[in-house]
Design an enzyme around this catalytic site. Structure first.
Site, mmCIF file in Angstrom:
data_model
loop_
_atom_site.group_PDB
_atom_site.id
_atom_site.type_symbol
_atom_site.label_atom_id
_atom_site.label_comp_id
_atom_site.label_asym_id
_atom_site.label_seq_id
_atom_site.Cartn_x
_atom_site.Cartn_y
_atom_site.Cartn_z
ATOM 1 N N ASP A 11 -48.975 -14.982 27.905
ATOM 2 C CA ASP A 11 -50.421 -14.722 27.922
ATOM 3 C C ASP A 11 -51.127 -15.437 26.784
ATOM 4 O OD1 ASP A 11 -49.974 -11.545 29.278
ATOM 5 O OD2 ASP A 11 -51.554 -12.917 29.919
ATOM 6 N N THR B 218 -49.295 -10.033 36.076
ATOM 7 C CA THR B 218 -48.202 -9.963 35.106
ATOM 8 C C THR B 218 -46.895 -9.473 35.718
ATOM 9 O OG1 THR B 218 -49.841 -9.448 33.459
ATOM 10 C CG2 THR B 218 -47.580 -8.884 32.912
#
Ligand code: AMP
Ligand code: MG
Length: 342
Positions: free
Chosen positions: A47, A129
């Site tokens: 991320d 995710t």
């Protein structure tokens, strides 16, 4: 007026570079996990790395941009998390060899812009995710918002096969990318080659009487499964057409799958009380699907309104579908009296 072609081109360059980094972290998930001994860490690293790469390229190529990213650098700046900072640095060096800890942190913080501007970028550095961790679908999603609407959308889907006959749950080697400009069109390109040819795509409306195929989240907590089943059953019964079981995939790649005509709808019906969808989870996908000819609204048929800060405060859920199917879904929701919880 902004130079939209340039915004799309730079967005594409940024997303491609970020995808190279996230791909590499995904390929080394076990290694990264063993390094950090924490299941959440690979996500964190990828991320931050993706946000830094996008932030840096936007700043370098476009100057003082406003970027509203999902992440900020506070976690990486904590001395206790030096191991994460080093792993993030190692990841970005794949595309940014001269990166230092300071320049990396600064680049992550390019994404700390706020939404009180007439136009700004918004980024989900890794959308989906859970898909990323399962080695399935995820997206790097970058949108440019003006007023209440995204006008540029770039979405890298590093694991999505461009060939629609290939299975969606097997990661593809090259992946694909979609880039759109409002009022101009949407294009498909390889995800791992920023110079690859852009091919214009568009989708046809659903043909009366043909079966309807839909897609939805893998994660049951992100979209109401029983309401989705009721809506699909209602449409099948009322219109005497076949409606298949939803195909499940993570991330905004669902918008791309509708945009390219692989599915006839993406349903995201509200689940828990008070959940507000985030702008970075929809800006790129919304622009891409609309430009391909789909309608994107909430469950009441209202356009998604991106002018209320970081959340889609005025909307509930999302329905993305070509016009005929969209109308049927909204009708079914109304007929069944489906309301967001709370
Ligand atoms: P998806 O891959 O389509 O399931 O969506 C992933 C996104 O769902 C994440 O980026 C989260 O921001 C978002 N999310 C988290 N909780 C919820 C929820 N309760 N309802 C809808 N979306 C959620
Ligand atoms: Mg997300």
């Amino acid at each position: 007026m902004p130079d939209y072609a340039k915004l799309m081109e730079v967005g594409r360059e940024a997303v491609c570079a970020a995808a190279i980094v996230t791909n590499q972290v995904q390929n080394a998930l076990d290694e990264v996990r063993s390094l950090t001994k924490d299941d959440k860490s690979p996500v964190t690293i990828a991320d931050y790395a993706a946000q830094a790469v996008v932030g840096r390229i936007l700043r370098e190529r476009l100057g003082d941009v406003i970027l509203v990213g999902e992440e900020d650098s506070a976690f990486l700046r904590d001395e206790d998390n030096a191991v994460f900072l080093n792993a993030t640095l190692a990841a970005v060096r794949e595309v940014w060899p001269e990166a230092t800890a300071d320049s990396l942190l600064e680049a992550v913080d390019v994404g700390s812009g706020d939404t009180h501007h007439r136009h700004f970028w918004t980024l989900d550095p890794i959308d989906g995710t859970k898909g990323f961790l399962r080695d399935q679908q995820y997206a790097i999603a970058l949108g440019y918002i003006e007023g209440d609407t995204p006008t540029v959308g770039v979405m890298g889907c590093p694991n999505l096969p461009v060939d629609m006959s290939e299975p969606l749950d097997v990661p593809h080697e090259h992946g694909c990318m979609y880039a759109a400009i409002k009022g101009v069109g949407v294009y498909e390109a390889p995800c791992d080659d920023p110079t690859g040819e852009l091919i214009r795509i568009t989708r046809l409306d659903h043909v009366e009487g043909e079966p309807i195929s839909v897609c939805a989240s893998v994660e049951k907590a992100h979209s109401n499964v029983s309401d989705t089943d009721r809506v699909l059953e209602h449409i099948a019964k009322t219109h005497g057409i076949e409606v298949g079981e939803p195909v499940r995939l993570d991330s905004q790649a669902k918008y791309a799958v509708v945009a390219r005509g692989q599915a006839d709808a993406y349903l995201r019906l509200p689940t828990r009380r008070g959940y507000v969808e985030r702008i970075w989870d929809h800006a790129a996908g919304c622009c891409i699907a609309c430009e391909a000819g789909a309608f994107v609204t909430d469950i009441f048929g209202r356009n998604l309104d991106f002018s209320h800060g970081r959340g889609l405060e005025k909307n509930k859920g999302v329905i993305c579908a070509p016009p005929r199917v969209h109308g049927r879904i909204i009708e079914a929701i109304e007929a069944l009296g489906i309301q967001p919880a709370g």
